[in-house]
Design a protein around this motif. Structure first.
Motif, mmCIF file in Angstrom:
data_model
loop_
_atom_site.group_PDB
_atom_site.id
_atom_site.type_symbol
_atom_site.label_atom_id
_atom_site.label_comp_id
_atom_site.label_asym_id
_atom_site.label_seq_id
_atom_site.Cartn_x
_atom_site.Cartn_y
_atom_site.Cartn_z
ATOM 1 N N ALA A 23 61.087 -3.246 12.632
ATOM 2 C CA ALA A 23 62.144 -3.536 13.691
ATOM 3 C C ALA A 23 62.476 -2.256 14.277
ATOM 4 C CB ALA A 23 63.149 -4.069 12.653
ATOM 5 N N THR A 25 68.432 -9.425 22.886
ATOM 6 C CA THR A 25 67.022 -9.470 23.684
ATOM 7 C C THR A 25 66.072 -9.226 22.706
ATOM 8 O OG1 THR A 25 68.144 -8.544 25.601
ATOM 9 C CG2 THR A 25 65.699 -8.238 25.599
ATOM 10 N N LEU A 26 66.195 -8.355 21.907
ATOM 11 C CA LEU A 26 65.027 -8.008 20.818
ATOM 12 C C LEU A 26 64.760 -9.103 19.772
ATOM 13 C CD1 LEU A 26 63.143 -5.748 20.300
ATOM 14 C CD2 LEU A 26 64.603 -4.991 18.562
ATOM 15 N N LEU A 55 59.960 -1.738 17.159
ATOM 16 C CA LEU A 55 60.186 -2.637 18.097
ATOM 17 C C LEU A 55 61.416 -2.373 19.054
ATOM 18 C CD1 LEU A 55 59.532 -6.179 16.408
ATOM 19 C CD2 LEU A 55 58.358 -5.043 18.111
ATOM 20 N N LEU A 56 62.695 -1.881 18.207
ATOM 21 C CA LEU A 56 63.709 -1.263 18.938
ATOM 22 C C LEU A 56 63.534 -0.066 19.815
ATOM 23 C CD1 LEU A 56 66.607 -1.857 19.436
ATOM 24 C CD2 LEU A 56 67.415 -0.971 17.447
ATOM 25 N N HIS A 84 61.840 -12.001 19.052
ATOM 26 C CA HIS A 84 61.029 -11.829 17.690
ATOM 27 C C HIS A 84 61.901 -13.015 16.828
ATOM 28 C CE1 HIS A 84 58.252 -8.718 19.167
ATOM 29 N NE2 HIS A 84 59.299 -8.036 19.537
ATOM 30 N N GLU A 113 60.797 1.086 21.114
ATOM 31 C CA GLU A 113 60.068 0.658 22.118
ATOM 32 C C GLU A 113 60.853 -0.073 23.155
ATOM 33 O OE1 GLU A 113 57.083 -2.018 20.857
ATOM 34 O OE2 GLU A 113 56.088 -0.383 19.746
ATOM 35 N N LEU A 114 61.876 -0.828 22.738
ATOM 36 C CA LEU A 114 62.579 -1.239 23.999
ATOM 37 C C LEU A 114 63.766 -0.318 24.413
ATOM 38 C CD1 LEU A 114 63.959 -3.457 25.406
ATOM 39 C CD2 LEU A 114 65.406 -4.153 23.373
#
Length: 308
Positions: A154, A204-205, A157-158, A209, A160-161
């Motif tokens: 997580a 959004t994230l 992913l966060l 997912h 990267e966003l």
């Protein structure tokens, strides 16, 4: 220095702080190492140069365990009258009145709070001179169980966003189960704007997912998914301070890390304790990052474009 009454006197700058019953066990042994109040004071004295920049000027909520982990817990917002006059206080508005919070501006205050068995220091995301405008945004990555691999994924992913939104970010183990991801802000937005932005990022994230991430506030709605918690981004809410100790066996510490350390297979939320967190602090894992406070306007426009 030790007194004949079982009191230890510790020098901190121009002040001497009395530590009462330094041999009192706050963290019982068993499967983990035992630590006393004296150990807690020694840790705070050593970590003070690294911890104080994250505390200065911020209202605190103190999590006190006067009889150690096995005794009752007190969440203290108001500063008691008997606290020394040299400890900074700040009066802030609450519904129907005010609260006078402690502000920890120096090593002596840090040691005094340790003597009070304030094991965990929870800080505001804004400063006392601008309480309505946070200069930190916090995402709390909270796994359903003790699955740190889900936390690691997580965080990537966060991160990267946030990179796509051109916002710098920093990672911290919580000393409990998850990670905090912190974004430095320029302090010009109020809490409503910041929380709204954080919620939209999390939504959004989670939307991308949905099998792994959720923003559902109710536990029963999350299942096994990791919870992206943005609730701390509100007036009078707090987040655990960097380098603070958590009330768990072994005295784990909420510890800043680098993004590279996220790949370390040995990493977990309780990786550092009061025995070794100062070594990690000396590596300066956030190196200058928190001075790069950003406005959210450009990031908000980029996010709106991503969301279509």
């Amino acid at each position: 220095m030790s007194g004949g009454d079982g009191t230890r006197r510790v020098r901190a700058g121009r002040r001497t702080v009395e530590v009462h019953r330094p041999d009192k066990v706050l963290f019982p042994g068993g499967d983990a190492k035992e630590y006393t109040k004296g150990d807690l004071v020694d840790y705070h004295r050593a970590v003070a140069p690294f911890m104080l920049p994250h505390l200065r000027g911020r209202p605190l909520m103190l999590e006190r365990h006067p009889d150690g982990l096995d005794g009752p817990r007190f969440m203290q917002k108001n500063t008691p009258e008997n606290y020394p006059e040299w400890i900074t206080r700040v009066e802030v508005a609450k519904e129907g009145g005010t609260v006078r919070h402690v502000v920890c501006d120096n090593t002596a205050t840090l040691l005094y709070l340790a003597d009070q068995a304030s094991i965990t220091l929870h800080r505001w995301l804004s400063r006392a001179d601008s309480v309505d405008h946070p200069d930190r945004l916090v995402f709390d990555l909270d796994p359903a169980g003790d699955d740190f691999d889900a936390v690691r994924e997580a965080a990537r992913l966060l991160g990267e966003l946030l990179d796509e939104l051109q916002l710098p970010s920093a990672l911290m183990t919580t000393g409990s189960r998850g990670l905090h991801l912190i974004v430095p802000l320029n302090g010009r937005h109020d809490f409503d704007e910041v929380r709204s932005f954080a919620r939209d990022v999390a939504d959004t994230l989670a939307g991308a997912h949905p099998d792994r991430l959720t923003t559902a506030a109710r536990k029963k709605d999350r299942g096994e998914r990791l919870y992206l918690d943005v609730q701390r981004n509100a007036y009078a809410q707090t987040a655990v301070a960097p380098f603070t100790v958590r009330p768990r066996p072994g005295a784990p510490v909420a510890t800043p890390i680098t993004w590279e350390q996220l790949d370390d297979p040995e990493l977990h939320a309780r990786r550092w304790t009061i025995a070794d967190a100062v070594e990690q602090a000396r590596t300066n894992p956030w190196s200058g990052l928190l001075r790069r406070g950003r406005a959210l306007g450009p990031a908000r426009r980029r996010l709106n474009t991503l969301r279509g």
